[in-house]
Design an enzyme around this catalytic site. Sequence first.
Site, PDB file in Angstrom:
ATOM      1  N   GLY A 114       0.700  -1.338   0.021  1.00 11.49           N
ATOM      2  CA  GLY A 114       0.080   0.055  -0.179  1.00 11.49           C
ATOM      3  C   GLY A 114       0.905   1.126  -0.098  1.00 11.49           C
ATOM      4  O   GLY A 114       1.578   1.313   0.830  1.00 11.49           O
TER       5      GLY A 114
ATOM      6  N   ARG B 161     -11.763   5.706   5.771  1.00 13.54           N
ATOM      7  CA  ARG B 161     -13.287   5.869   6.184  1.00 13.54           C
ATOM      8  C   ARG B 161     -13.577   7.069   5.348  1.00 13.54           C
ATOM      9  O   ARG B 161     -15.068   7.594   5.668  1.00 13.54           O
ATOM     10  CB  ARG B 161     -13.198   6.055   7.623  1.00 13.54           C
ATOM     11  CG  ARG B 161     -12.564   5.388   8.736  1.00 13.54           C
ATOM     12  CD  ARG B 161     -12.301   5.556  10.004  1.00 13.54           C
ATOM     13  NE  ARG B 161     -13.431   6.291  10.746  1.00 13.54           N
ATOM     14  CZ  ARG B 161     -13.314   7.156  11.587  1.00 13.54           C
ATOM     15  NH1 ARG B 161     -12.124   7.482  12.149  1.00 13.54           N
ATOM     16  NH2 ARG B 161     -14.154   7.625  12.289  1.00 13.54           N
TER      17      ARG B 161
ATOM     18  N   ASN C  58     -11.827  -4.772   3.285  1.00 11.97           N
ATOM     19  CA  ASN C  58     -10.399  -4.640   3.800  1.00 11.97           C
ATOM     20  C   ASN C  58     -10.038  -6.009   4.152  1.00 11.97           C
ATOM     21  O   ASN C  58      -8.895  -6.497   3.830  1.00 11.97           O
ATOM     22  CB  ASN C  58     -10.201  -3.890   5.142  1.00 11.97           C
ATOM     23  CG  ASN C  58     -10.038  -2.311   4.497  1.00 11.97           C
ATOM     24  OD1 ASN C  58      -9.981  -2.155   3.014  1.00 11.97           O
ATOM     25  ND2 ASN C  58     -10.085  -1.221   5.293  1.00 11.97           N
TER      26      ASN C  58
ATOM     27  N   HIS D  16      -8.964   0.082  18.669  1.00 11.01           N
ATOM     28  CA  HIS D  16      -8.575   1.265  17.979  1.00 11.01           C
ATOM     29  C   HIS D  16     -10.165   1.716  17.460  1.00 11.01           C
ATOM     30  O   HIS D  16     -10.288   1.434  16.505  1.00 11.01           O
ATOM     31  CB  HIS D  16      -7.653   1.113  16.920  1.00 11.01           C
ATOM     32  CG  HIS D  16      -7.485   2.432  16.047  1.00 11.01           C
ATOM     33  ND1 HIS D  16      -7.143   3.749  16.526  1.00 11.01           N
ATOM     34  CD2 HIS D  16      -7.555   2.683  14.587  1.00 11.01           C
ATOM     35  CE1 HIS D  16      -6.659   4.690  15.513  1.00 11.01           C
ATOM     36  NE2 HIS D  16      -7.056   3.975  14.644  1.00 11.01           N
TER      37      HIS D  16
HETATM   38  O1  TXD Z   1      -4.271   3.907  13.457  1.00  4.66           O
HETATM   39  C1  TXD Z   1      -4.232   3.508  12.490  1.00  4.66           C
HETATM   40  N1  TXD Z   1      -4.107   2.151  12.515  1.00  4.66           N
HETATM   41  C2  TXD Z   1      -4.908   4.156  11.173  1.00  4.66           C
HETATM   42  C3  TXD Z   1      -5.226   3.244  10.356  1.00  4.66           C
HETATM   43  C4  TXD Z   1      -4.800   5.536  11.061  1.00  4.66           C
HETATM   44  C5  TXD Z   1      -5.247   6.244   9.948  1.00  4.66           C
HETATM   45  C6  TXD Z   1      -5.794   5.558   8.621  1.00  4.66           C
HETATM   46  N2  TXD Z   1      -5.761   4.003   9.034  1.00  4.66           N
HETATM   47  C7  TXD Z   1      -6.297   3.177   7.803  1.00  4.66           C
HETATM   48  O2  TXD Z   1      -4.943   2.817   7.201  1.00  4.66           O
HETATM   49  C8  TXD Z   1      -7.226   3.666   6.856  1.00  4.66           C
HETATM   50  O3  TXD Z   1      -8.322   3.402   7.459  1.00  4.66           O
HETATM   51  C9  TXD Z   1      -6.895   2.578   5.713  1.00  4.66           C
HETATM   52  O4  TXD Z   1      -7.741   1.394   6.123  1.00  4.66           O
HETATM   53  C10 TXD Z   1      -5.384   2.410   5.838  1.00  4.66           C
HETATM   54  C11 TXD Z   1      -4.649   3.229   4.843  1.00  4.66           C
HETATM   55  O5  TXD Z   1      -4.850   4.444   4.909  1.00  4.66           O
HETATM   56  P1  TXD Z   1      -4.328   5.590   3.843  1.00  4.66           P
HETATM   57  O6  TXD Z   1      -4.704   7.063   4.143  1.00  4.66           O
HETATM   58  O7  TXD Z   1      -2.783   5.196   3.425  1.00  4.66           O
HETATM   59  O8  TXD Z   1      -5.075   5.234   2.498  1.00  4.66           O
HETATM   60  P2  TXD Z   1      -4.799   5.492   0.846  1.00  4.66           P
HETATM   61  O9  TXD Z   1      -3.973   6.780   0.719  1.00  4.66           O
HETATM   62  O10 TXD Z   1      -6.175   5.177   0.485  1.00  4.66           O
HETATM   63  O11 TXD Z   1      -3.822   4.314   0.695  1.00  4.66           O
HETATM   64  C12 TXD Z   1      -4.116   2.957   0.593  1.00  4.66           C
HETATM   65  C13 TXD Z   1      -3.517   2.211  -0.660  1.00  4.66           C
HETATM   66  C14 TXD Z   1      -3.881   2.737  -2.057  1.00  4.66           C
HETATM   67  O12 TXD Z   1      -2.795   3.375  -2.747  1.00  4.66           O
HETATM   68  C15 TXD Z   1      -4.517   1.570  -2.784  1.00  4.66           C
HETATM   69  O13 TXD Z   1      -4.400   1.477  -4.095  1.00  4.66           O
HETATM   70  C16 TXD Z   1      -3.904   0.322  -1.932  1.00  4.66           C
HETATM   71  O14 TXD Z   1      -3.985   0.963  -0.585  1.00  4.66           O
HETATM   72  N3  TXD Z   1      -4.332  -0.688  -2.123  1.00  4.66           N
HETATM   73  C17 TXD Z   1      -3.896  -2.110  -1.953  1.00  4.66           C
HETATM   74  N4  TXD Z   1      -2.401  -2.171  -2.194  1.00  4.66           N
HETATM   75  C18 TXD Z   1      -1.991  -3.504  -2.214  1.00  4.66           C
HETATM   76  N5  TXD Z   1      -2.677  -4.571  -2.439  1.00  4.66           N
HETATM   77  C19 TXD Z   1      -4.152  -4.301  -2.555  1.00  4.66           C
HETATM   78  N6  TXD Z   1      -4.926  -5.536  -2.661  1.00  4.66           N
HETATM   79  C20 TXD Z   1      -4.589  -2.784  -2.345  1.00  4.66           C
HETATM   80  N7  TXD Z   1      -6.044  -2.471  -2.261  1.00  4.66           N
HETATM   81  C21 TXD Z   1      -5.958  -1.067  -2.200  1.00  4.66           C
END
Ligand code: TXD
Length: 329
Positions: free
Chosen positions: A16, A89, A109, A189
């Site tokens: 990611g 979200r 997810n 969380h």
């Molecule tokens: O405290 C915590 N743990 C968190 C968690 C705090 C803030 C956000 N949190 C969660 O992290 C949020 O709810 C998401 O579930 C993740 C990732 O957040 P981010 O802001 O980095 O999201 P983005 O910018 O949308 O990036 C997600 C990337 C994006 O580039 C997609 O193309 C990729 O994930 N993606 C994948 N990569 C690899 N393999 C698969 N299958 C895939 N699907 C989507």
Amino acid sequence: MKKFPKKIFPKVSFIGSGNIGGTCAHLMAMKNIADIVLFDIVKGLPQGKALDIAAAISIEGGEVSITGTNTYSDISDSDVIIITAGLTRTIKDNNAKPPLDRAELLSKNAKIIKKVAENIKKYSPNAFVIVITNPLDAMTWLFQKLSGLNRQMVVGMAGGLDSSRFCYFLGKELGVSPKNIHSFIIGEHGNNMVPLIRFSKVNDVPLDEFLNGRNNREEIINNVIKKTREAGGEIIKLMRASAYFAPAAAALDIALSYLQDKNKTILCSTLLNGEYDVHNLCVGVPVVIGSSGVKQIEELNLQNNEKEAFQKSIESIQTLTTTLKKIIL
Ligand code: TXD
């Protein structure tokens, strides 16, 4: 001229390469401590970010490398893997709608984490893995089960972030540097996170004692807890994107404690097998992170009211985990 062999750095891969993945990779690259691989399913995204960060490394005079890829085999033999793949979200097409609850991301997810777990098991089964994808505790549990990695090599990042928010808000309220505040937030969380006020300290003085004599003591604490609980949603409402600077910094903190054997106590989601009387669930608790991963789970002696709040948190994680067992396992 004498030639020195090129330094060998540990390898850190990001599954990611979105906001948190890209930001954390940048922070890590600036520390010049690990070769980095950015993976994503979106073509061009990890390659573009890698190219951009490579130039930043060059400005800093760093020696580490960074590569962007859509091919899983490129993560082979990583020392650390940070998983941020998944939906956030944010509701992108409707600004009027409130942010999704973390639990609403569960089934979509989970499918992504399943695929990620299969590939990490195949290409990097000895890595230390930090899960960031929401809903955090359920996704950490699912990843550990499906990858089969040893429980001490898998943690979820959340408590460190929640606690840093608590320290920031409390510091602002009291006019004290957050650096001099210690706080413990355990449990889920999410809405049921459990801030342990009894364990919180300001300038090494227990928070209760520090606030002694103030008649607005309750108001201060409740206000800080509310702001901490709502910070993630508030950021989404403001910028229509999920928080990423602080989550990236919190993930880096865990990775550094592992790579540099710092033995730092960090609040992480970890698989409990009897600790805190919890069985087979990933829950946020203080853990010591060093070169063998989770070296120790610290068991706090909770009082009845704290146990009650913790139990509520456990029940919420249990509900999501039970759903996962039905839909994925
Ligand atoms: O405290 C915590 N743990 C968190 C968690 C705090 C803030 C956000 N949190 C969660 O992290 C949020 O709810 C998401 O579930 C993740 C990732 O957040 P981010 O802001 O980095 O999201 P983005 O910018 O949308 O990036 C997600 C990337 C994006 O580039 C997609 O193309 C990729 O994930 N993606 C994948 N990569 C690899 N393999 C698969 N299958 C895939 N699907 C989507």
